[in-house]
Design a protein around this motif. Structure first.
Motif, PDB file in Angstrom:
ATOM      1  N   LEU A 264       0.991  -1.246  -0.131  1.00 34.62           N
ATOM      2  CA  LEU A 264       0.025  -0.106  -0.172  1.00 34.62           C
ATOM      3  C   LEU A 264       0.869   1.075  -0.202  1.00 34.62           C
ATOM      4  CD1 LEU A 264      -2.779   1.192   0.245  1.00 34.62           C
ATOM      5  CD2 LEU A 264      -2.582   1.087   2.654  1.00 34.62           C
ATOM      6  N   ALA A 265       0.957   1.871  -0.960  1.00 33.83           N
ATOM      7  CA  ALA A 265       1.867   3.190  -1.106  1.00 33.83           C
ATOM      8  C   ALA A 265       0.689   4.522  -1.068  1.00 33.83           C
ATOM      9  CB  ALA A 265       2.511   3.087  -2.414  1.00 33.83           C
ATOM     10  N   THR A 266       0.281   5.091  -2.340  1.00 37.43           N
ATOM     11  CA  THR A 266      -0.672   6.119  -2.352  1.00 37.43           C
ATOM     12  C   THR A 266      -2.154   5.656  -2.107  1.00 37.43           C
ATOM     13  OG1 THR A 266      -0.794   6.228  -4.787  1.00 37.43           O
ATOM     14  CG2 THR A 266       0.936   7.541  -3.605  1.00 37.43           C
ATOM     15  N   GLY A 267      -2.145   4.358  -2.541  1.00 34.71           N
ATOM     16  CA  GLY A 267      -3.578   3.770  -2.401  1.00 34.71           C
ATOM     17  C   GLY A 267      -4.455   4.054  -3.650  1.00 34.71           C
ATOM     18  N   GLY A 268      -3.987   4.562  -4.753  1.00 39.01           N
ATOM     19  CA  GLY A 268      -4.404   4.903  -5.852  1.00 39.01           C
ATOM     20  C   GLY A 268      -4.911   3.811  -6.567  1.00 39.01           C
ATOM     21  N   THR A 269      -4.407   2.657  -6.613  1.00 39.75           N
ATOM     22  CA  THR A 269      -4.555   1.091  -7.478  1.00 39.75           C
ATOM     23  C   THR A 269      -5.676   0.565  -6.550  1.00 39.75           C
ATOM     24  OG1 THR A 269      -2.182   1.037  -8.469  1.00 39.75           O
ATOM     25  CG2 THR A 269      -4.033  -0.759  -8.393  1.00 39.75           C
ATOM     26  N   ALA A 270      -5.583   0.784  -5.242  1.00 39.29           N
ATOM     27  CA  ALA A 270      -6.366   0.030  -4.433  1.00 39.29           C
ATOM     28  C   ALA A 270      -7.869   0.847  -4.278  1.00 39.29           C
ATOM     29  CB  ALA A 270      -5.944  -0.002  -2.911  1.00 39.29           C
ATOM     30  N   GLU A 271      -7.791   2.031  -4.374  1.00 42.69           N
ATOM     31  CA  GLU A 271      -9.033   2.877  -4.505  1.00 42.69           C
ATOM     32  C   GLU A 271      -9.788   2.426  -5.936  1.00 42.69           C
ATOM     33  OE1 GLU A 271     -10.576   7.495  -4.412  1.00 42.69           O
ATOM     34  OE2 GLU A 271      -8.499   7.154  -4.557  1.00 42.69           O
ATOM     35  N   ALA A 272      -8.917   2.370  -6.878  1.00 42.47           N
ATOM     36  CA  ALA A 272      -9.542   2.059  -8.159  1.00 42.47           C
ATOM     37  C   ALA A 272     -10.305   0.567  -8.164  1.00 42.47           C
ATOM     38  CB  ALA A 272      -8.470   2.077  -9.477  1.00 42.47           C
ATOM     39  N   GLY A 273      -9.659  -0.303  -7.618  1.00 43.27           N
ATOM     40  CA  GLY A 273     -10.060  -1.567  -7.357  1.00 43.27           C
ATOM     41  C   GLY A 273     -11.454  -1.580  -6.508  1.00 43.27           C
TER      42      GLY A 273
ATOM     43  N   PHE B 101      -2.768  -6.065   3.026  1.00 44.66           N
ATOM     44  CA  PHE B 101      -1.401  -5.644   2.435  1.00 44.66           C
ATOM     45  C   PHE B 101      -0.418  -6.436   3.141  1.00 44.66           C
ATOM     46  CE2 PHE B 101      -4.438  -2.298   1.502  1.00 44.66           C
ATOM     47  CZ  PHE B 101      -4.410  -2.051   0.034  1.00 44.66           C
ATOM     48  N   ILE B 102       0.682  -6.633   2.613  1.00 43.34           N
ATOM     49  CA  ILE B 102       1.824  -7.048   3.446  1.00 43.34           C
ATOM     50  C   ILE B 102       2.579  -5.685   3.792  1.00 43.34           C
ATOM     51  CG2 ILE B 102       3.925  -7.948   3.283  1.00 43.34           C
ATOM     52  CD1 ILE B 102       2.991  -9.914   1.141  1.00 43.34           C
ATOM     53  N   ILE B 103       2.704  -4.802   3.173  1.00 40.71           N
ATOM     54  CA  ILE B 103       3.500  -3.625   3.475  1.00 40.71           C
ATOM     55  C   ILE B 103       2.649  -2.336   3.367  1.00 40.71           C
ATOM     56  CG2 ILE B 103       5.406  -2.179   2.724  1.00 40.71           C
ATOM     57  CD1 ILE B 103       6.771  -4.830   1.772  1.00 40.71           C
ATOM     58  N   ASP B 104       2.734  -1.325   4.465  1.00 36.45           N
ATOM     59  CA  ASP B 104       2.239  -0.157   4.277  1.00 36.45           C
ATOM     60  C   ASP B 104       3.276   0.870   4.203  1.00 36.45           C
ATOM     61  OD1 ASP B 104       0.920   2.308   4.675  1.00 36.45           O
ATOM     62  OD2 ASP B 104      -0.069   1.737   6.612  1.00 36.45           O
ATOM     63  N   LEU B 105       3.483   1.686   3.141  1.00 39.27           N
ATOM     64  CA  LEU B 105       4.566   2.558   3.127  1.00 39.27           C
ATOM     65  C   LEU B 105       3.863   3.928   3.761  1.00 39.27           C
ATOM     66  CD1 LEU B 105       6.024   2.138  -0.409  1.00 39.27           C
ATOM     67  CD2 LEU B 105       6.770   1.383   1.790  1.00 39.27           C
ATOM     68  N   LEU B 106       4.153   4.231   4.973  1.00 36.40           N
ATOM     69  CA  LEU B 106       3.463   5.086   6.040  1.00 36.40           C
ATOM     70  C   LEU B 106       3.336   6.529   5.320  1.00 36.40           C
ATOM     71  CD1 LEU B 106       4.803   3.872   9.249  1.00 36.40           C
ATOM     72  CD2 LEU B 106       2.682   3.524   8.217  1.00 36.40           C
ATOM     73  N   ASP B 107       4.519   6.914   4.799  1.00 37.85           N
ATOM     74  CA  ASP B 107       4.729   8.393   4.271  1.00 37.85           C
ATOM     75  C   ASP B 107       3.836   8.652   3.064  1.00 37.85           C
ATOM     76  OD1 ASP B 107       6.408   8.528   6.564  1.00 37.85           O
ATOM     77  OD2 ASP B 107       8.129   8.443   5.221  1.00 37.85           O
ATOM     78  N   LEU B 108       3.505   7.743   2.401  1.00 38.25           N
ATOM     79  CA  LEU B 108       2.827   8.026   1.023  1.00 38.25           C
ATOM     80  C   LEU B 108       1.075   8.196   1.154  1.00 38.25           C
ATOM     81  CD1 LEU B 108       4.947   5.718  -1.143  1.00 38.25           C
ATOM     82  CD2 LEU B 108       5.005   8.274  -0.853  1.00 38.25           C
TER      83      LEU B 108
ATOM     84  N   HIS C 147      -5.639  -3.569   6.748  1.00 36.17           N
ATOM     85  CA  HIS C 147      -4.671  -4.301   7.518  1.00 36.17           C
ATOM     86  C   HIS C 147      -3.618  -4.522   6.855  1.00 36.17           C
ATOM     87  CE1 HIS C 147      -3.506  -7.331  10.045  1.00 36.17           C
ATOM     88  NE2 HIS C 147      -3.464  -8.432   9.054  1.00 36.17           N
ATOM     89  N   ALA C 148      -2.223  -4.060   7.493  1.00 38.68           N
ATOM     90  CA  ALA C 148      -1.078  -4.358   6.833  1.00 38.68           C
ATOM     91  C   ALA C 148      -0.086  -5.063   7.948  1.00 38.68           C
ATOM     92  CB  ALA C 148      -0.557  -3.058   6.419  1.00 38.68           C
ATOM     93  N   LEU C 149       0.558  -6.131   7.398  1.00 39.30           N
ATOM     94  CA  LEU C 149       1.294  -6.744   8.244  1.00 39.30           C
ATOM     95  C   LEU C 149       2.642  -5.967   8.879  1.00 39.30           C
ATOM     96  CD1 LEU C 149       1.249 -10.320   6.458  1.00 39.30           C
ATOM     97  CD2 LEU C 149      -0.242  -9.398   8.029  1.00 39.30           C
ATOM     98  N   CYS C 150       3.160  -5.081   7.923  1.00 42.09           N
ATOM     99  CA  CYS C 150       4.239  -4.461   8.519  1.00 42.09           C
ATOM    100  C   CYS C 150       4.309  -3.182   7.884  1.00 42.09           C
ATOM    101  CB  CYS C 150       5.546  -5.136   8.143  1.00 42.09           C
ATOM    102  SG  CYS C 150       5.846  -5.417   6.595  1.00 42.09           S
ATOM    103  N   ALA C 151       5.246  -2.367   8.406  1.00 43.10           N
ATOM    104  CA  ALA C 151       5.270  -0.795   7.672  1.00 43.10           C
ATOM    105  C   ALA C 151       6.613  -0.433   7.734  1.00 43.10           C
ATOM    106  CB  ALA C 151       4.261   0.086   8.574  1.00 43.10           C
ATOM    107  N   PHE C 152       6.671   0.444   6.620  1.00 44.93           N
ATOM    108  CA  PHE C 152       8.238   0.880   6.495  1.00 44.93           C
ATOM    109  C   PHE C 152       7.829   2.591   6.248  1.00 44.93           C
ATOM    110  CE2 PHE C 152       9.015  -3.275   4.781  1.00 44.93           C
ATOM    111  CZ  PHE C 152      10.138  -3.437   5.264  1.00 44.93           C
ATOM    112  N   GLU C 153       8.823   3.310   6.663  1.00 45.16           N
ATOM    113  CA  GLU C 153       8.827   4.761   6.433  1.00 45.16           C
ATOM    114  C   GLU C 153       9.386   5.092   5.296  1.00 45.16           C
ATOM    115  OE1 GLU C 153      10.025   6.827  10.089  1.00 45.16           O
ATOM    116  OE2 GLU C 153       8.715   5.979  11.280  1.00 45.16           O
ATOM    117  N   GLY C 154       9.287   6.225   4.673  1.00 42.12           N
ATOM    118  CA  GLY C 154       9.939   6.591   3.310  1.00 42.12           C
ATOM    119  C   GLY C 154       9.184   6.136   2.470  1.00 42.12           C
ATOM    120  N   ASP C 155       9.818   6.187   1.171  1.00 41.56           N
ATOM    121  CA  ASP C 155       8.890   5.684  -0.113  1.00 41.56           C
ATOM    122  C   ASP C 155       9.798   4.647  -0.894  1.00 41.56           C
ATOM    123  OD1 ASP C 155      10.577   8.064  -0.173  1.00 41.56           O
ATOM    124  OD2 ASP C 155       9.296   8.797  -2.169  1.00 41.56           O
TER     125      ASP C 155
END
Length: 179
Positions: free
Chosen positions: A125-134, A150-157, A171-179
Motif C-alpha cells: 500500500l503506497a498512495t492507495g490509488g490502485t486500491a481505490e480504483a479496485g 496488504f503485506i506492506i504499508d509505506l507510511l509516508d505515502l 490491514h497491513a502486516l508491516c510498515a516502512f517509513e519513506g517511499d
C-alpha cells in the motif's frame, strides 16, 4: 531465518531501485520462503476470521500471488483486477492517478455478483490509488469490500488514510517509513 521471525524479516530492501533514492521493498524473498509465505497468508486472513468472504480480489501483479493463496485457503473464488487490455471478456474500467500520470484498471463485468463480500489484497500500500480504483470497480459490480489487506504499508505515502477515508478497513502486516 530465526524461529521467531516476522513477515518483515523475510522482505528484502533493494536500495536505488528502480531509480536513485528509492528503497524497493522486495516481497519475492517472502514469497520464496515456505514458512514466510505461509505466515503472510495466515496473518493477512487473521483479522477476517469468522467473517463471510465470498471472493478474493487481487490487484495486478503481486496481488495475484497473494490473492490466489488466500482464496485457496478460504475455498472461494479469486478475481483479478488487471491493467487495461489484459482481460479478454467485457470489462468495467476505472481510471486512477499515479505520481507521474494516469492508468486504467479493469475487472470482468461478470466477475462478482451484487451482495458478495470481498477481500481486496495486494503486496504493498503506497498512495492507495490502485486500491481505490479496485474498490470502485468492486462496488460498481454491487459487491461489498469487507477489508483491504496488504503485506506492506509505506507510511509516508498516505495510502492508508486515503482508503480509510473511503470507509475501508485496512490491514497491513508491516510498515516502512519513506517511499
Amino acid at each position: 531465518m530465526q524461529a521467531n521471525a516476522t513477515v518483515k524479516d523475510y522482505i528484502r530492501t533493494i536500495p536505488d531501485f528502480p531509480k536513485p533514492g528509492i528503497q524497493f521493498r522486495d516481497v519475492t524473498t517472502l514469497f520464496g520462503n515456505p514458512r514466510g509465505f505461509r505466515m503472510a497468508v495466515d496473518q493477512l486472513l487473521h483479522p477476517y476470521a469468522g467473517q463471510r468472504i465470498d471472493a478474493v480480489v487481487g490487484l495486478e501483479a503481486r496481488g495475484f500471488i497473494l490473492g490466489g493463496a488466500i482464496a485457496h485457503q478460504l475455498t472461494v473464488g479469486f478475481v483479478p483486477v488487471r491493467k487495461k487490455g489484459k482481460l479478454p471478456g467485457k470489462t468495467l474500467q476505472q481510471d486512477y492517478t499515479l505520481e507521474y500520470g494516469a492508468e486504467v484498471v479493469e475487472i470482468h463485468e461478470d466477475a462478482l455478483q451484487a451482495g458478495q463480500k470481498v477481500l481486496l489484497v495486494d503486496d504493498l500500500l503506497a498512495t492507495g490509488g490502485t486500491a481505490e480504483a479496485g474498490i470502485k470497480l468492486i462496488e460498481r459490480l454491487g459487491a461489498e469490500v469487507i477489508g483491504c489487506a496488504f503485506i506492506i504499508d509505506l507510511l509516508d505515502l498516505g495510502g492508508r488514510a486515503r482508503l480509510e477515508a473511503m470507509g475501508m478497513d485496512v490491514h497491513a502486516l508491516c510498515a516502512f517509513e519513506g517511499d
